[in-house]
Every structure is written in structure tokens, then in C-alpha cells.
Design a protein around this motif. Structure first.
Motif, short mmCIF file in Angstrom:
data_model
loop_
_atom_site.label_atom_id
_atom_site.label_comp_id
_atom_site.label_asym_id
_atom_site.label_seq_id
_atom_site.Cartn_x
_atom_site.Cartn_y
_atom_site.Cartn_z
N ILE A 194 1.00 -1.14 -0.05
CA ILE A 194 0.14 -0.06 0.01
C ILE A 194 1.05 1.22 0.15
CG2 ILE A 194 -1.72 1.44 1.40
CD1 ILE A 194 -2.94 -1.33 1.91
N PHE A 195 1.84 1.14 0.87
CA PHE A 195 2.93 2.19 0.73
C PHE A 195 3.37 2.55 -0.89
CE2 PHE A 195 6.67 4.46 1.59
CZ PHE A 195 7.87 4.21 1.12
N CYS A 196 3.80 1.53 -1.63
CA CYS A 196 4.31 1.63 -2.85
C CYS A 196 3.17 2.11 -3.65
CB CYS A 196 4.65 0.40 -3.22
SG CYS A 196 6.09 -0.41 -2.61
N ARG A 197 1.88 1.66 -3.21
CA ARG A 197 0.88 2.16 -4.24
C ARG A 197 0.71 3.77 -3.98
NH1 ARG A 197 -4.66 -0.67 -4.47
NH2 ARG A 197 -4.97 1.58 -5.49
N ALA A 198 0.83 4.22 -2.73
CA ALA A 198 0.52 5.69 -2.42
C ALA A 198 1.71 6.37 -3.04
CB ALA A 198 0.66 5.49 -0.85
N LEU A 199 2.99 5.70 -3.21
CA LEU A 199 3.92 6.08 -3.74
C LEU A 199 3.62 6.66 -5.23
CD1 LEU A 199 7.55 4.60 -2.88
CD2 LEU A 199 6.63 7.23 -2.63
N MET A 200 3.10 5.51 -6.09
CA MET A 200 2.84 5.54 -7.23
C MET A 200 1.90 6.90 -7.61
SD MET A 200 3.19 1.91 -8.99
CE MET A 200 3.03 0.69 -7.46
N SER A 201 0.72 6.82 -6.94
CA SER A 201 -0.43 7.49 -7.10
C SER A 201 -0.19 9.15 -6.50
CB SER A 201 -1.70 6.86 -6.68
OG SER A 201 -1.54 6.64 -5.27
N LEU A 249 12.25 -6.09 -2.88
CA LEU A 249 10.67 -5.39 -3.03
C LEU A 249 10.95 -4.12 -3.46
CD1 LEU A 249 8.66 -7.17 -0.49
CD2 LEU A 249 8.79 -7.63 -2.85
N ASN A 250 11.85 -3.20 -2.90
CA ASN A 250 11.89 -1.70 -3.26
C ASN A 250 12.25 -1.78 -4.69
OD1 ASN A 250 10.97 -0.35 -1.10
ND2 ASN A 250 13.20 0.01 -0.31
N GLY A 251 13.54 -2.49 -4.99
CA GLY A 251 13.86 -2.80 -6.40
C GLY A 251 12.87 -3.01 -7.52
N VAL A 252 11.84 -4.03 -6.97
CA VAL A 252 10.85 -4.26 -7.79
C VAL A 252 9.98 -3.21 -8.15
CG1 VAL A 252 8.61 -5.84 -8.30
CG2 VAL A 252 11.00 -6.93 -7.34
N THR A 253 9.48 -2.49 -7.13
CA THR A 253 8.54 -1.54 -7.08
C THR A 253 9.23 -0.41 -8.18
OG1 THR A 253 8.27 -1.68 -4.59
CG2 THR A 253 7.24 0.20 -5.64
N LEU A 290 7.51 1.36 -11.43
CA LEU A 290 7.68 2.67 -11.29
C LEU A 290 8.12 3.24 -12.73
CD1 LEU A 290 7.96 4.19 -7.80
CD2 LEU A 290 5.99 4.00 -9.03
N ARG A 291 9.35 2.72 -12.95
CA ARG A 291 10.12 3.32 -13.96
C ARG A 291 9.23 2.92 -15.21
NH1 ARG A 291 16.09 3.65 -16.04
NH2 ARG A 291 15.43 4.15 -18.01
N TYR A 292 8.75 1.71 -15.25
CA TYR A 292 8.12 1.50 -16.59
C TYR A 292 6.60 1.63 -16.97
CZ TYR A 292 12.60 -0.50 -17.90
OH TYR A 292 13.87 -0.56 -17.99
N THR A 293 6.00 2.02 -15.74
CA THR A 293 4.57 2.49 -15.56
C THR A 293 4.26 3.88 -15.87
OG1 THR A 293 4.50 2.19 -13.35
CG2 THR A 293 3.99 0.45 -14.73
N THR A 294 5.29 4.69 -14.99
CA THR A 294 4.92 5.83 -14.99
C THR A 294 6.32 6.68 -15.68
OG1 THR A 294 5.87 6.17 -12.77
CG2 THR A 294 3.59 6.39 -12.99
N GLY A 295 6.22 7.67 -16.36
CA GLY A 295 7.56 8.16 -16.91
C GLY A 295 8.15 9.14 -16.19
N ASN A 296 7.44 9.81 -14.99
CA ASN A 296 8.06 10.61 -14.41
C ASN A 296 8.18 10.42 -12.98
OD1 ASN A 296 9.24 13.05 -13.42
ND2 ASN A 296 7.23 13.93 -13.34
N ALA A 297 9.09 9.21 -12.54
CA ALA A 297 9.14 8.65 -11.36
C ALA A 297 10.55 8.81 -10.70
CB ALA A 297 8.76 7.20 -11.13
N GLN A 298 11.48 9.72 -11.47
CA GLN A 298 12.84 9.56 -10.95
C GLN A 298 13.00 9.94 -9.44
OE1 GLN A 298 15.03 8.53 -12.65
NE2 GLN A 298 16.76 8.56 -11.22
N GLU A 299 12.26 10.80 -8.72
CA GLU A 299 12.35 10.93 -7.47
C GLU A 299 11.94 9.85 -6.38
OE1 GLU A 299 10.06 14.11 -4.99
OE2 GLU A 299 11.41 15.41 -6.35
N GLU A 300 10.85 9.22 -6.89
CA GLU A 300 10.60 7.91 -6.10
C GLU A 300 11.51 7.03 -6.13
OE1 GLU A 300 8.52 9.79 -8.05
OE2 GLU A 300 7.01 10.40 -6.77
N ILE A 301 12.06 6.74 -7.52
CA ILE A 301 13.09 5.92 -7.51
C ILE A 301 14.20 5.97 -6.57
CG2 ILE A 301 14.46 4.75 -9.02
CD1 ILE A 301 12.21 5.07 -11.36
#
Lengths: 546, 744
Positions: B496-503, B625-629, B633-644
């Protein structure tokens, strides 16, 4: 909202706590109370104990409890369990000069049957090795005269052990029966029998120049359990005779009745004791060879003296070989002679026995070994206690008696004929105490079991099984099956160790050893072979449960 | 100088990579060609040793060149590894391992045979005075092998000592271990270990390692602190919860016979002298069932019913496949397919199936598994034979002390008749009533036994309240469901943490509340649980692995609740830690001390070894798991550098404790092995793979020297791939490579 959350968390906890309680059981009293079948009380009302623990075969009977004979029982128990010493005073003294084992427990682990011995040297220091070496001449099936019937392999210095057991080798030989060790439905089993070799060099008197007159063979014979022997003693002579007579009339068994003992409805030979007793004959009951009559002068009464060579008031002599070779060659052995003075001064410090002190050293040794006036080492009180304990051991109740497979096994056991020789039950007589050695003279000294319905699963009669490397003479008294299923639990043995030399490692092997073409049990074994696996297993369960 | 600065890192890290590959190869070679070949051609090969040495030296030079020696803690940390390697070299060159065979009455022995076949001399002579076997009470199964030895030193002094499974004898840096005995029971084999210098150097390394790790976390301005203070770390807040607990019940198809629920309860209410204290029979029942089966209930039967079943319906229960067997080697000995054996599986017409394995107690090869299985078998025997059932108190008239007896014990000669009769017969009457099926009469008889206990042992009995609390305690021990609950919470909250991150959304407050309430309830439960345990046992509940783990779980809960505002990851990470610690506690509980064998498995070092490594693996799993997330993120959202980058930051924070714990875990294991077997490192496949894992992950800490790993995506990819080594260590070794760790 908050309330709902609180509630749901609470539910999670409840669910966690309650998962322990979901298994519902009927309440008290819902279960019907069973009337136990009479075969549950294997040793009758007076002789049954109910717990199947490690000491299941060591429990006192109700008769001991009723008569308050605890002290004797406890003392007898200690005499049986603890080791005898070579000292000449103190508790359990008098072991030797030659002996077979240091304690009774060595041969009767958990008071039961001996354990199967491993291949290799015959080692009597192993607790649980209940085997005796049976040394006999095969042409006439007689015990050799140059060793005691129960050969000793230990001695107190300066004496030498009659048999050097480190030279006696036991091997287990695989055996394949006429059916290739296979049931018609494909299930297989394995059979093994022991082969014993004892070179002449293992015999002390041979090393001293004795010439063994003719060929001999060596077999193993294991002890059986002690529990319940008092109950078997309570079977009346008339009932015993009636069983022999019935079997003779029936004529069902191919080898008939051992005519050395019974013929034409009458006893041919009975047990009597003219040495201590007055020679009154009594029907034979005990040992594989039926060499003994009433319990008070049977295997146990004898063993406490001849296994240890601990003398008592009515046996003030040593148990040695019948031909007297041991006494003769020992007295000539310079090494024995060298140590004898030291030895005899401990045995007879007050020089009460002139014959052991006067004459040549050879004469003195010979006089000591063959003396009929040895000092008493076990007093009568201890001996009585031992016999109270011996006669006071209960039989464990049958187990699983209401199980379906037990009942199926029981039915089949009777149907295919096992129960003809393994006669399920007897009702004891008035159980008057009889002692061919005339040591015990009245009923008050020992626990008694009058009028008990007991379930030993033996007819007390000898039969022939024609096993490979069979028992001496081939005749063997049907062994009581009661309590045998507890062998592993009570002795810690990994195998069931059934039959006279513990050759059968489980019930199936024991049954299949009965199957020789000339065996008295052949008929039953053929039937047994053709049962389904489920039915065979039911018989096994039944046999292990009684 | 600059050139050197360039070459050295390539040399150090390059050789490390090469060593990693060699080690991997070695474990495969060992599997295919046997340990001897692997030892000869890789582990003990002079070339490989030279590689290790070059790697160590170049690393040292590189550290100096980079001026790391000025950063004391970091330098000490690296130096500790050099010491450990140096210690290994010393052991390899000067350490000796061998074996002696002693016979009772034989002349003293002055030399021993080394494992390589050569003969070495003792500076003293050694003889066997006496060898004896100790049996499990009430059985004929050997529990311990005891050699009484005599040492006569060349200086003329004489020393007597005992060597047993429980006891290593040390003399002049020689350590003697019980390792086997002659079939006739008159001779013994002892293992000999002699390695004073290697062990000293190695242990100095371990101590330095531990100290520098501790110092590291207190060192302001370390890379770890810098990460914690990273601006990205303050941005996101998180959270969670959704839990479903389906506690399925096993199908009670072929249920064995036992007592009814009510009778079993009365049975559990009897007191018993067990584990050096007086407790409800229920406690033994629970320990017995857990030890045998791994859980406190079996096929819906309570522990009391299981215990009663084995005691009164032995013939039924010996067919039940309920004895949990660890280790493929033991499963093979017993000839079973799955995890569980029945008692019957332990024996065949050939005898006790573990006999050969037990007698051949050379140092390694799944010995512990065999012993564990043997102990379970004998535990059943001790119960079924009654030896363990010390339920009869007797006041010794001479000392006025209360002694406890089972009905199979040799009773004191002066015991009064009535008592003697009661001890010998009362359970027999119970058994008769059970056979009849009269529940009321059975309960009445059991109650009589209880009254006898209270009467005879009045002053030594636990108070009624303690007795009741102990029963409540027994009935409310939920380590397993609680562990599962928190593992689930931890994992789900992580997602859920990861989803929150993504959205880039915050989670609704209600979810946060649920999580908090659950944790508070769990905290209350744990507090009560620990308090009850303390009350019942009468000592501070921190005396063994189980208790410390529970305390640790309690601490984790409290800390996560307190820290959640500061550090949003506290709740999910705390949950996972609680889950893991409880899981480990349960593992400890699965081997409660009923019999007194298995010092090798009982050591607190083992619990520590397991716990520390488990936590390290958990953290490494997080990093993966962080890595997987991050990849998602990298391949689903174009702009996630900060989250990564944020995820990399989180990963790196976790990386420090993970790797340090892994290192500590591995070396605690080494210390444990040294105490148990006389050598701290044995090139066991699991050991080797743990080392491989450690080496692989350590690269991630060296981002300053390995700039490529500074790239967040490369870091994450590396972390995912590196996790394969954890999987192989944890699962692969057991299933594919085998070795002495196959029970863990």
C-alpha cells in the motif's frame, strides 16, 4: 466510524482466541459406558493390571494387594532386579564360583521375554540378552554332560569360566520358505534364524585335556516373561490332563501328542523331585521342554540358584556339569590351585569345612566344588519373598478390545485354527500351593488365584513346528501370547523378538515360521496365507493386543 | 599514486568477483564430486588462498591510499575482515583436527590421527578410565555417551575429565569431543581439535567486527546517518491494513482414539514435576505436542488429548504421521516421503532405523537432525513407558523434602504401603475406567490423584492462582497466528505504501487507525503474555530464546508505535520485524526442553544465529521489493525519478543493518560451530553461500568505489539479482546442495 473499527479489531482477536475451541466434543455421560468383555481381563479379576507402561509386566496382582504382601513383593522385586555379588557376606552375596548371569534382569528385560541378540560374539553382559546356549548331541537330543545344562561363561578367580563366550559366535542366516517368503497377494516378509558356533577351544575342560566324546550342536533358547506364571500354576491338574486327552482324541495335529509325556489318556512321565522332595509326580507345565511341574519348583525357583550359584537351605551344592568334568579338571589346574588358598579363606574364614582344608590341594578343590554342605547364601526369608513376587506378577490387560480390527482378528484367529493350540482361556482351579521340593507347605505363604478366568492363549501342550534349525527335540510348549505385544515397549527392543530364539522380528515372521510342511500349524498357516492383507493385519493387531 | 588509486579498486573488487564465482563453483563441485575434491581443488588450494591474500592486501592498500584509516570506525570494520582472513590462514597452516580411539584398560595414548591421515603427538598421554552410556529414563535408548578420561601430562601432573555430548574437555588448548563408541561399550572415539592461534586471531576479528558495527551506528556523519537525513526521506508518509485470518483445520479423517474433551481436561489438571518445576500436566502436553508435531493441536485434538492418546491408546497413535522430521537425510533413513513420520516409521525388522546414523557420529553431515529425530522418538517412548510422568509427590521422611516419582520409578524402600500402592496402581485404575469408557469414574479417579498431590505436596505446590494463570497462558499462546498476522500486515502495508507512492496520494486515516489499534491490541496481548509467563515461572521472562524473542517483539511493537510520526516506515517495518521475531520464537518453542539432550541445538548462540540472519534476510527481501517497485515505477510512469531515488535511499538505509546483521549472524554461527564441533568454519554449502551473499551485497555498500551502483536503477536491478543469492542460501542449499545445515 471509530466504533466500527474498534469492533472489527476486536473480532479479529476473538477469532484468534476462539480457534482453539472450535472442536466440539460430546459432554460427560453422552458416551455409553462399555461393559468390558471378559478377555479384556487377561489375568482374571485377581491378576490383571491395566496400564501399558514400561513397567506393565512388573505390576503386583490384586492378590498381593489383598493379602498385603507388599514388603515381600518389594523385596522379591529387588532380588530379581539387582545384581548379585561375589562377596561372601552382605546383600545378594555368594555369586559363583561359576555363574551364568549376575542378575535375573539380565535375561528378563522389563520382566519379559529376552531380546534378540545381535550377530557377533555371544555376550552375556548385555542386559536383555536372555539366551542360554543349549549344547546337545544331535544323535539323541540329549544335553552334553561335560557342560552344565545351562552353561556358565563366568567365574570367580581363581576358577575359570566353563565356556569362553568370546569364542562363541552367533550369525543370522536368511531363510526362504517354500512360498518364497511371499503371500499370494504379493506381500513379502523376511525370515532369519540364528546359527551358533562354539569351537572346542571355547570349552575350559577341553583346554585342560578333556576329550569331547561325540559331536555336539549349539542352539539358542531365550527366556520368556515371568508375569502371569502364578496364574498358569493355578490351572488344575485335571483340566491340564483333559486338554491333553482332548487333543489326543481329536487327533487333528499331524505330530500328535509327545508320547514321552502322555499316551492313551494317561500321563507317561510327570515331574517329580526326589532330591529335595518326596518324588510325588505332578503334570508338567513350564519351559519349552516341559521340564518342570508346579511353579514352586519350576524355572524361577531353580534359576535363582543355578544362574547365580547362590546356595540356599535346600540347595547347598553347586550347579555344575553332570559328568563332573569341571570339578575334576579345575582341581588339577595349577593356576586354580595357586589361587585356591586365598579364595577358600574368604569363603570359609573359620575353617568350618575340614575337607576344604585337609589333603592335597587337588583333593581340597575337588571337595569344595562337589560339596553338598556349602554355607547357605540366600536365607529362606529372601527366597520366600522372591517366590511371593514371582507368583505375584500380574498380566497386562488386553488392549484395543473394542476395535473393529481387533474383533475381526479375534474371529479369524479362532476361525483359521490358531486358537486350537493357542487356547485362549482357562479357568483356574482351587489353586492349592503345591511344591515338589517341599519348601512351600501351606497356602498362606504365597498369593493364590482360585477360580479365575484367565486368557493366556496357550494349551500348555508341546507341539512340533519343524522350523529351520529347530529347537532341541523339536517339541516346544505353546508359548503364552499374553502381554507379548508390549515387548518393545517394556524392553526397548526395536523388534518384537518372538519365538524361542527371538528369530521373529514381528508377528508376521513369527506366524510364518509355523508354516513348515510337517508343522502342526500347517493347516492354519495355509489359511492365513490366503487371507486378505487387511485380515492378516487384523490378526497381527489382535496378537499384539492380547 | 593516482594510477595505483585506479588499479587497486579493480584489483580488490575484481578478485572478489572472481572468488565469488569460484565459491559458487565449489559448492556445485562438492555436490557432484564430493567434499574432498572441492576442498582439495578450491577451498584449500594454495592458488585460491593466494587469491584471498592478494584481495586482502590490495584492499588494505586501497583503504590506506584512500585515507580511510583516518575514519577509525570504517577502517576498523575493514580491518576486522583482514583479521578474520588471517585467522583462517593461521588455522589452515597450524590448526589440527583428528581423532583418537580409546579402550578401557588399554595403555595411555600419546598420539592422534589427523583428518589427513598423518599422526600427531600429544604433549601428554590420554587414557580412558571408563565409558558409559546414559539412557533416556525408562528406555534403553542412549541419551548421552560419557567418557571418563585421564590425562597424564609430560610434567607429571594428572588430570581427570569427562567428555560427553554435553561436555567438551579442554586441556592445553586441545579440545576433546565425544564422537563415537565401540559396539561393546568399552571404548570411545574422541575428536581432537587443536588450533589455539587461529582461533585467537579469528576471534579478535569477530570482536573488532562487532565493536565497529556498534560504533558505526553511533557515529554521526556516517553514510547511514546521511541517508536518514536525506531530504527525500521526509516527504512520504504511508499506511495500511487488511487482514484475513483463515485458520483452517485439518481433516480429522482417520482420527485416533483418545479421551473425551472433558476427561482430557481433568487429565491436564493433574500436577506434574516437569522441567524442574511443578506445573499442570497440560504444560507438558503442550510442549510434547509442539515438540512432536510443531503445533499445539493435532487433527483438532487438544494437546491434553494428544498426550492422553499416546499414553492410553499407544497402538492407535503410533500409526499417526505426526512426528515432524527435519532434514532430508533423516527422512531418507526413515523412508518417509513428507515432513511427518509415524512412530512405526522409526523401526523395521532391521531394528531402529537411526541406529547406524547415531553410532557413526563423525563431526558433520546432518548429525543434529538425526539427534533431533532420535530425541522425538525417545520422547514418545518416555511418555508411553511412563518414565516422564512424575506425578506422585513423596515426602522423604529423613530430609522432609518432597520428591517426585512416576509409577515406573524405583520407589523408596521406606515409602508406606498405602502410598506405594497408590503410586503403583492409581493410574492403572484410571486406565481400567478409560477402557470401560466411564467418563465420570475416570474424572473421579483423576481428581483423586490430584487430591493426593495437594495433600502430600501441599507446601511445594504452586498456588491455585498460579496454576490457573499457567493454564490460561497455555491456552492463549498464539505465536504462530500472531506472527502470520504481522507478516501479512507488514507485507500488505508495504504494498500500500508503494501504491501511495505511485499515485502520490496519502492513505485514509481510518486505515491508519486500524493498524494502530491492531498493534496496540497486540502490544496489550504481548504484555499480558510476558507477564503471565513471568508470574508462572517465577523469574524474569528473558531466560531463553523464546522469551527473549517475545520481548524483542514487544520492543518492536512499542518502538514502531512511538516512532511512526518520525519515520513513516516504522509501522510496516515494525510489523515485519514483529512477525519475524515471533516466527523465530515459535521455532524455539518447537524444541522446548523436555529431555536433556541436544546441547548443540539448544545453545542460545543458535537462536541468536538464526534470529539475526532471519532479520537480515527480511531486510534484504525488502530491498529487493523496493527494487521491484522501482522498476515497475520506471516502466509504468514516465516521471518517477524522485520516487526511484527515494526507494534507493530506503534500500540503502536498510542495507546497513541487513549486511551487518548478516555478518554478525554468520560469525555467531561460526562461534557456535567452534564450540559444538571444534572448528569455526567447515566450508559447508550453506556457510559458503552465506559468505557469497555477504560478498555480493557488500558491493552495494561501496558505491563510492563502484560509481555504477550509484545509479538508482542499476542499484535496484543489482539488489533484485543479489537477492537470488539469498534464495539459494535459504532454500537452494537445503534442497539442492545439502550439508549439515539441512535442518535450518
Amino acid at each position: 466510524m471509530k466504533k466500527i473499527l474498534l469492533l472489527s479489531s476486536f473480532m479479529v482477536c476473538i477469532a484468534l482466541v476462539s480457534c482453539n475451541d472450535t472442536h466440539l466434543e460430546p459432554g460427560i455421560g453422552d458416551e455409553p459406558v462399555n461393559e468390558l468383555p471378559d478377555y479384556y481381563y487377561t489375568g482374571g479379576e485377581l491378576g490383571t493390571t491395566h496400564l501399558a507402561t514400561y513397567n506393565a509386566l512388573e505390576q503386583p496382582t490384586e492378590a498381593i494387594n489383598n493379602l498385603g504382601m507388599y514388603n515381600s513383593f518389594k523385596n522379591g522385586e529387588a532380588l530379581f532386579e539387582k545384581v548379585f555379588m561375589t562377596n561372601h557376606e552382605g546383600v545378594r552375596h555368594g555369586l559363583g564360583p561359576v555363574y551364568i548371569r549376575t542378575s535375573c534382569m539380565h535375561c528378563h528385560p522389563g520382566y519379559g521375554h529376552g531380546k534378540r541378540i545381535e550377530a557377533g560374539t555371544f555376550n552375556t553382559n548385555d542386559i536383555g540378552n536372555g539366551c542360554l546356549l543349549v549344547v546337545y548331541t544331535p544323535d539323541d537330543d540329549k544335553y552334553v554332560s561335560w557342560l552344565a545344562g545351562m552353561p556358565q561363561s563366568h567365574a570367580v578367580e581363581p576358577f575359570k569360566a566353563p565356556v569362553d563366550e568370546s569364542q562363541v559366535m552367533v550369525q543370522w542366516i536368511d531363510y526362504v520358505d517354500e512360498w518364497g517368503n511371499k503371500f499370494p497377494d504379493g506381500e513379502t516378509y523376511e525370515l532369519q534364524y540364528p546359527q551358533v558356533t562354539m569351537p572346542e577351544s571355547a570349552v575350559y575342560v577341553v583346554s585342560q585335556g578333556y576329550k569331547i566324546p561325540k559331536d555336539y550342536v549349539v542352539k539358542l533358547e531365550s527366556t520368556i516373561g515371568i508375569y502371569g506364571t502364578g496364574l498358569l500354576d493355578a490351572i488344575s491338574d485335571e483340566d491340564l490332563k483333559a486338554e491333553y486327552a482332548k487333543q489326543e482324541r481329536d487327533g487333528l495335529l499331524p505330530n500328535g501328542i509327545n508320547e514321552a509325556f502322555f499316551k492313551g489318556g494317561e500321563w507317561v512321565s510327570q515331574y517329580s523331585n526326589s532330591l529335595q522332595g518326596d518324588g510325588t509326580p505332578y503334570p508338567r507345565r513350564y519351559t519349552y521342554a516341559l521340564s518342570r511341574g508346579p511353579l514352586q519348583d519350576a524355572a524361577g525357583a531353580n534359576a535363582i540358584w543355578n544362574i547365580t550359584n547362590v546356595t540356599r537351605s535346600d540347595r547347598r551344592y553347586h550347579y555344575l556339569d553332570a559328568a563332573g568334568t569341571y570339578a575334576k579338571y579345575s582341581s588339577k589346574d595349577p593356576e586354580v590351585q595357586a589361587g585356591f588358598d586365598d579364595y577358600i579363606s574368604k569363603v570359609d574364614p573359620d575353617k568350618k569345612h575340614p575337607a576344604w582344608w585337609e589333603g592335597t590341594i587337588e583333593e581340597r578343590i575337588y571337595a569344595y566344588l562337589t560339596s553338598k554342605e556349602l554355607d547357605v547364601e540366600m536365607d529362606d526369608e529372601d527366597y520366600v519373598d522372591l517366590m511371593v513376587w514371582h507368583r505375584g506378577l500380574a498380566v497386562p490387560a488386553a488392549r484395543n478390545v473394542n476395535d473393529e480390527d481387533f474383533l475381526m482378528g479375534k474371529h479369524l484367529f479362532e476361525e483359521i485354527g490358531c486358537a486350537y493350540c493357542h487356547r485362549p482361556s482357562w479357568t483356574t482351579g482351587s489353586d492349592e500351593i503345591r511344591d515338589p521340593a517341599k519348601f512351600f507347605t501351606d497356602n498362606s505363604q504365597l498369593p493364590r488365584y482360585p477360580n479365575q478366568k484367565i486368557w493366556p492363549y496357550t494349551d500348555m501342550v508341546q507341539h512340533k513346528l519343524f522350523m529351520e534349525s529347530d529347537i532341541r527335540t523339536g517339541w516346544c510348549r505353546t508359548t503364552p501370547l499374553w502381554g507379548r505385544g508390549l515387548h518393545q515397549k517394556c524392553t526397548g527392543s526395536p523388534t518384537a523378538d518372538r519365538l524361542h530364539d527371538c528369530r521373529a522380528r514381528n508377528v508376521i515372521e513369527a506366524i510364518m515360521w509355523h508354516g513348515n510342511a510337517r508343522s502342526d500349524a500347517r493347516f492354519s498357516i495355509e489359511k492365513f496365507r490366503n487371507l486378505s492383507k487387511e485380515e492378516r493385519d487384523a490378526i497381527v493387531k489382535f496378537v499384539d493386543s492380547i | 599514486m593516482n594510477k595505483m588509486k585506479k588499479i587497486l579498486p579493480y584489483l580488490s573488487f575484481g578478485i572478489s568477483v572472481f572468488i565469488i564465482i569460484l565459491l559458487m563453483l565449489a559448492t556445485i563441485i562438492e555436490k557432484v564430486n564430493g567434499s574432498d575434491i572441492a576442498l582439495e581443488y578450491i577451498y584449500n588450494s594454495p592458488y585460491v588462498i593466494a587469491l584471498w591474500a592478494i584481495m586482502a592486501l590490495s584492499s588494505l592498500l586501497y583503504l590506506l591510499v584512500r585515507g580511510i584509516h583516518r575514519r577509525i570506525v570504517t577502517f576498523m570494520l575493514h580491518l576486522s575482515f583482514l583479521f578474520i582472513l588471517a585467522g583462517a590462514l593461521v588455522t589452515h597452516l597450524s590448526g589440527k583436527q583428528g581423532r583418537v580411539h580409546l579402550r578401557q584398560g588399554d595403555t595411555a595414548i600419546k598420539e592422534y590421527q589427523c583428518s589427513d591421515g598423518s599422526i600427531e603427538k600429544f604433549p601428554f598421554s590420554l587414557s580412558l578410565q571408563d565409558f558409559s552410556l546414559q539412557y533416556y529414563p525408562g528406555t534403553f535408548a542412549p541419551m548421552d555417551y560419557i567418557s571418563n578420561i585421564v590425562i597424564e601430562d609430560n610434567d607429571g601432573s594428572r588430570h581427570e575429565g569427562i567428555v560427553s555430548i554435553n561436555h567438551i574437555y579442554r586441556y592445553r588448548n586441545y579440545r576433546l569431543y565425544q564422537s563415537g563408541y565401540d559396539a561393546d561399550g568399552k571404548g570411545a572415539f574422541l575428536s581432537v581439535a587443536y588450533d589455539p592461534y587461529g582461533i585467537a586471531v579469528t576471534y579478535i576479528g569477530y570482536i573488532m567486527l562487532l565493536v565497529s558495527i556498534l560504533l558505526f551506528f553511533f557515529q554521526k556523519g556516517s553514510a547511514f546517518y546521511a541517508l536518514l537525513l536525506h531530504p527525500l526521506m521526509r516527504r512520504f508518509t504511508v499506511l495500511v491494513l487488511w487482514v484475513i485470518t483463515g485458520v483452517g483445520q485439518l481433516n480429522a479423517a482417520e482420527a485416533p482414539k483418545t479421551l473425551s474433551h472433558d476427561v482430557a481436561e481433568a487429565w491436564g489438571n493433574i500436577h506434574i514435576y516437569y522441567n524442574d518445576r511443578i506445573c499442570p500436566l497440560q504444560t507438558l502436553a503442550k510442549d510434547f505436542t509442539v515438540k512432536l508435531y510443531g503445533k499445539a493441536t493435532y487433527k483438532g485434538f487438544t494437546a491434553e488429548q494428544v498426550l492422553a492418546g499416546w499414553f492410553f491408546y499407544y497402538d492407535d497413535w503410533k500409526l499417526q504421521p505426526m512426528i515432524k522430521i527435519k532434514g532430508n537425510n533423516v527422512r531418507q533413513y526413515l523412508g518417509i516421503e513428507g515432513e511427518y513420520a509415524s512412530l512405526n516409521d522409526f523401526v523395521s525388522v532391521e531394528g531402529y532405523k537411526l541406529d547406524a546414523a547415531l553410532q557413526n557420529n563423525d563431526l558433520h553431515e546432518g548429525r543434529a537432525n538425526v539427534e533431533a529425530a532420535n530425541e522425538k522418538f525417545n520422547l514418545v517412548s518416555m511418555l508411553a513407558t511412563g518414565a516422564i510422568m512424575k506425578i506422585y509427590p513423596y515426602r522423604n521422611p529423613s530430609s522432609n523434602n518432597v520428591e517426585w516419582y512416576s509409577m515406573t520409578d524405583d520407589l523408596p524402600r521406606d515409602m508406606p504401603h498405602e502410598q506405594w500402592l497408590f503410586v503403583r496402581n492409581s493410574l492403572s485404575y484410571v486406565a481400567e475406567q478409560i477402557a470401560i469408557g466411564d467418563d465420570l469414574a475416570t474424572i473421579e479417579f483423576l481428581e483423586k490423584i490430584r487430591r493426593y498431590q495437594l495433600k502430600v505436596g501441599s507446601d511445594v505446590m504452586p498456588s491455585h492462582s498460579r496454576f490457573v494463570v499457567e493454564k490460561i497462558y497455555n491456552n492463549t499462546a498464539f505465536a504462530r497466528p500472531l506472527a502470520m498476522l504481522f507478516l501479512a500486515i507488514g507485507l500488505i502495508s508495504f504494498f500500500i505504501f508503494c501504491r501511495a507512492l505511485m499515485s502520490r496520494k496519502f492513505l485514509p486515516r481510518p486505515l491508519l487507525s486500524i493498524l494502530n489499534i491492531t498493534m496496540i491490541l497486540a502490544l496489550i496481548y504481548l504484555t499480558l503474555h510476558i507477564a503471565m509467563r513471568g508470574y508462572v515461572s517465577g523469574h524474569i521472562p528473558l531466560s531463553n530464546g523464546y522469551e527473549t524473542m517475545f520481548f524483542m517483539a514487544w520492543c518492536c511493537l512499542l518502538l514502531s508505535l512511538l516512532l511512526q510520526r518520525k519515520f513513516s516506515m516504522a509501522l510496516p517495518m515494525g510489523s515485519l520485524l514483529v512477525g519475524f521475531t515471533l516466527l523465530v520464537a515459535m521455532m524455539g518453542e518447537a524444541t522446548p526442553r523436555i529431555t536433556n539432550l541436544m546441547p548443540v541445538l539448544q545453545s542460545p548462540l543458535l537462536s541468536l544465529h538464526v534470529v539475526v540472519i532471519m532479520i537480515a534476510y527480511a531486510l534484504l527481501a525488502f530491498i529487493m521489493l523496493n527494487g521491484v517497485t522501482a522498476i515497475i515505477l520506471r516502466y509504468t510512469t514516465g516521471n518517477a525519478q524522485e520516487e526511484i531515488e527515494y526507494l534507493q535511499c530506503v534500500s540503502r538505509i536498510m542495507l546497513y543493518p541487513a549486511i551487518f546483521l548478516l555478518a554478525i549472524g554468520v560469525f555467531v554461527g561460526a562461534v557456535w560451530a567452534n564450540i559444538s564441533w571444534g572448528r569455526y568454519w567447515g566450508w559447508d554449502p550453506k556457510e559458503v553461500w552465506a559468505l557469497i551473499t555477504l560478498l555480493i551485497y557488500s558491493f552495494l555498500l561501496h558505491t563510492q568505489s563502484l560509481p555504477a551502483l550509484r545509479n538508482p536503477i542499476l542499484f535496484h536491478i543489482y539488489a533484485i539479482l543479489a537477492f537470488l543469492s539469498v534464495l539459494i542460501t535459504y532454500f537452494g542449499v537445503n534442497f539442492i546442495l545439502g550439508g549439515m545445515h539441512s535442518y535450518a
